[in-house]
Scaffold this motif. Structure first.
Motif, PDB file in Angstrom:
ATOM      1  N   PRO A  38       0.822  -1.222   0.000  1.00  0.00           N
ATOM      2  CA  PRO A  38       0.000   0.000   0.000  1.00  0.00           C
ATOM      3  C   PRO A  38       0.858   1.274   0.000  1.00  0.00           C
ATOM      4  O   PRO A  38       0.458   2.285  -0.586  1.00  0.00           O
ATOM      5  N   ILE A  39       2.016   1.208   0.615  1.00  0.00           N
ATOM      6  CA  ILE A  39       2.918   2.368   0.621  1.00  0.00           C
ATOM      7  C   ILE A  39       3.458   2.615  -0.785  1.00  0.00           C
ATOM      8  O   ILE A  39       3.474   3.751  -1.269  1.00  0.00           O
ATOM      9  N   VAL A  40       3.872   1.551  -1.465  1.00  0.00           N
ATOM     10  CA  VAL A  40       4.365   1.680  -2.844  1.00  0.00           C
ATOM     11  C   VAL A  40       3.258   2.243  -3.740  1.00  0.00           C
ATOM     12  O   VAL A  40       3.505   3.134  -4.560  1.00  0.00           O
ATOM     13  N   PHE A 102      -6.096   6.787   8.617  1.00  0.00           N
ATOM     14  CA  PHE A 102      -6.455   6.568   7.226  1.00  0.00           C
ATOM     15  C   PHE A 102      -5.723   5.397   6.581  1.00  0.00           C
ATOM     16  O   PHE A 102      -5.956   5.107   5.420  1.00  0.00           O
ATOM     17  N   GLY A 103      -4.816   4.753   7.277  1.00  0.00           N
ATOM     18  CA  GLY A 103      -4.121   3.602   6.731  1.00  0.00           C
ATOM     19  C   GLY A 103      -2.916   3.970   5.897  1.00  0.00           C
ATOM     20  O   GLY A 103      -2.676   5.138   5.587  1.00  0.00           O
ATOM     21  N   LEU A 109      -0.149   8.471   0.153  1.00  0.00           N
ATOM     22  CA  LEU A 109      -0.581   9.276  -0.990  1.00  0.00           C
ATOM     23  C   LEU A 109      -0.564  10.768  -0.659  1.00  0.00           C
ATOM     24  O   LEU A 109       0.038  11.574  -1.372  1.00  0.00           O
ATOM     25  N   VAL A 110      -1.190  11.130   0.441  1.00  0.00           N
ATOM     26  CA  VAL A 110      -1.281  12.544   0.827  1.00  0.00           C
ATOM     27  C   VAL A 110       0.084  13.077   1.268  1.00  0.00           C
ATOM     28  O   VAL A 110       0.517  14.149   0.826  1.00  0.00           O
TER      29      VAL A 110
END
Length: 192
Positions: A38-40, A102-103, A109-110
């Motif tokens: 999810p980080i990638v 928000f995970g 992303l933000v």
């Protein structure tokens, strides 16, 4: 010209990103969430959005202002980026990600989009967009460069940064920026 824009953009950003604050952010997020994919994905989404806007800005401004004076300014910008690359980045305490509900994906992303604003890789993307007049190829190249630098950081983290001589990488990146600037100066002056 498209292949040149793609490869140059990839190389410039991949080298400039090593040791950059967004790479440090990737390591912090990976250590905090321990969910690399999810980080990638967050890094990819933020980079595409941020760098497309930057490349589009550069290409648009170049379309209005194209002429020798503008090309000299872009060349000077590349040389300035080379000098800026020699200055090591650090993650300021107020820039580190705060606890989030928000995970990992949305946080990354933000955070990546915001931290990349005004960063040297974003400024380089604007200059590359101005040089190549191709926002899509430049965005593809700079995004690939960001992913080449940040995906290993997410998976390998601090162990990778301890083994990579950041000073040498900064020198190579600086030489690449200065070389691009000098090449553009010579081309604008009619020497090449």
């Amino acid at each position: 010209m498209i292949l040149e824009a793609l490869t140059t953009s990839t190389a410039v950003v991949a080298l400039a990103e090593i040791g950059d604050k967004t790479q440090l952010l990737a390591i912090i997020l990976a250590a905090r969430f321990r969910k690399p994919w999810p980080i990638v994905a967050g890094i990819l989404g933020a980079t595409i959005a941020n760098h497309f806007l930057a490349a589009l800005l550069g290409a648009t401004v170049a379309g209005f202002m194209d002429g020798p004076a503008f090309r000299y300014a872009v060349a000077a910008g590349f040389i300035a980026m080379g000098l800026w690359t020699l200055v090591p980045d650090k993650m300021d305490d107020d820039e580190s990600p705060k606890p989030s509900r928000f995970g990992p994906f949305l946080t990354t992303l933000v955070a990546f989009f915001v931290v990349e604003i005004g960063d040297k890789t974003q400024v380089a993307t604007i200059a590359l967009g101005a040089q190549y007049h191709d926002a899509i190829a430049v965005t593809m190249g700079t995004t690939l460069g960001m992913m080449l630098a940040n995906v290993p950081a997410v998976f390998l983290g601090e162990a990778l940064l301890r083994r990579v001589p950041l000073k040498a990488v900064r020198i190579v990146a600086a030489l690449l920026f200065v070389g691009l600037g000098l090449w553009l100066l010579a081309r604008t002056a009619g020497i090449l």
